[in-house]
Enzyme design. Structure first.
Site, short mmCIF file in Angstrom:
data_model
loop_
_atom_site.label_atom_id
_atom_site.label_comp_id
_atom_site.label_asym_id
_atom_site.label_seq_id
_atom_site.Cartn_x
_atom_site.Cartn_y
_atom_site.Cartn_z
N VAL A 99 44.46 46.20 39.58
CA VAL A 99 43.95 45.07 39.13
C VAL A 99 42.81 45.43 38.14
CG1 VAL A 99 42.78 42.86 39.73
CG2 VAL A 99 44.63 43.75 41.05
N CYS A 100 42.49 44.84 36.93
CA CYS A 100 41.29 45.08 36.30
C CYS A 100 41.14 46.50 35.80
CB CYS A 100 40.18 44.67 37.24
SG CYS A 100 38.60 44.14 36.31
N THR A 101 39.99 47.07 36.00
CA THR A 101 39.99 48.46 35.47
C THR A 101 40.66 49.36 36.46
OG1 THR A 101 37.64 48.55 36.18
CG2 THR A 101 38.08 47.84 33.82
N ALA A 149 45.33 41.85 34.67
CA ALA A 149 44.35 42.15 33.72
C ALA A 149 43.06 41.63 34.79
CB ALA A 149 44.57 40.65 32.92
#
Lengths: 223, 223
Positions: A99-101, A149
């Site tokens: 998730v995310c970075t 994202a």
């Protein structure tokens, strides 16, 4: 079904707790919060401390791996214990997810070379530099790798994954159980939807978070 | 801006981590996870343990109180340390808030008598029994009390609260920062939207969670 959620100093909490809330409802789920050193791991605000009761060395063949993002992503990506563990367990996972970075950490482990993947909107360029093909989508599936994202996107990804593992009716049931019927008071959750001046403010905020990275390599550090 | 998030054994993690992720971005936020006894508090899946570094006795006048829900709501509502603390600090809070069945705990503290409030869809009847006027809405504001619906609803409530405290542009910026642009793969997040057979399954699930409560008082325990 062993689900390993990999924490590291300065992770973003919702990145992992959103998917945790969904994936922990997989029948027979055995969720483990783990870290390189074990013990208490602190989130990016420093206000939240989660106990990781096992270390990477304790977990050998998880079915699902989930890697959250956060300002600590660079530290995690630079830790060979983290990247070698990811590369090793990925060989036998059913799903390897971020998730995310968190996708930057998967990339550092060599798992995203040449693959489509996503990350937080403000880090898409970093994902490219790390060898992936960045895509602006809520989540991106490439074989058994799914990258989501920014932050809240992990909830959507996890519902998709739950449907694969336990069926669509079951996933709909969990969506109902967590009453996931989003009604945000504003519609500003993507760069395309946010007002221009808000987007500029947040770009500046994320640039400030990573000043060194934003400088071209040939630019002096002082003007 | 002191923000106290009250944990208890068997809380539901996303109930508090969703709003935490938003409210911790209030300028000068000082977020504290607290509990009656302090120390490690375990969530409803038993897989997640959060450290509460302070006890109720350590926190005297928080600006915002947030009470999550979860299967442990009855235990918390029956703990006089919890209810007396809530009643006391509510006198000076700017906002007293709950997510999911956290509103049952506010009600047990006497804060919802005769007020409109909401909770998880499967617990609206319990909220009525506790003295509130249950309403099926994403979140319900009554003076300085805001109650949110089940689990994920706390994210929406927190964005509203953030706008009040830091302005609408700032709240839109945080929505963008957490990329809260929900795109669930299904649209099954409320009793009205879920397929009938899924709703029946989940009703049975929540009935099983609380068998004693679902029995009319004059019905024998065995047939």
């Amino acid at each position: 079904m062993e689900i390993a959620i990999l924490l590291y100093d300065n992770f973003t909490a919702l990145d992992c707790i959103g998917p945790y809330e969904v994936l922990s409802r997989i029948p027979q789920a055995d969720v483990k919060f783990i870290s390189a050193d074990g013990g208490t791991v602190r989130s990016d605000t420093r206000a939240l401390a989660i106990v990781t009761e096992q270390t990477l060395a304790d977990v050998h063949s998880p079915d699902i791996v989930l890697v959250p993002g956060g300002p600590g992503d660079e530290g995690a990506a630079a830790d060979p214990r983290v990247t070698s563990w990811l590369a090793r367990v990925h060989e036998t996972t059913r799903w390897t997810t971020s998730v995310c970075t968190g996708s930057l950490i998967l990339a550092a482990a060599g798992l995203l070379d040449g693959l489509e993947a996503t990350t937080h909107w403000a880090s898409l360029e970093r994902l490219k530099e790390a060898g992936a093909k960045p895509v602006s989508r809520r989540y991106v599936e490439q074989g058994k790798i799914i990258t989501a994202a920014g932050v809240s996107a992990g909830i959507d990804m996890a519902l998709e994954l739950l449907a694969r593992e336990a069926g669509e009716d079951y996933a709909r049931g969990v969506q109902l159980a967590i009453e996931y019927d989003p009604q945000p008071p504003f519609d500003s959750g993507s760069p395309e939807k946010a007002p221009a001046h808000v987007l500029e403010l947040m770009k500046a905020f994320f640039d400030d978070l990573r000043p060194a990275q934003e400088l071209p390599s040939d630019q002096p550090l002082t003007s």
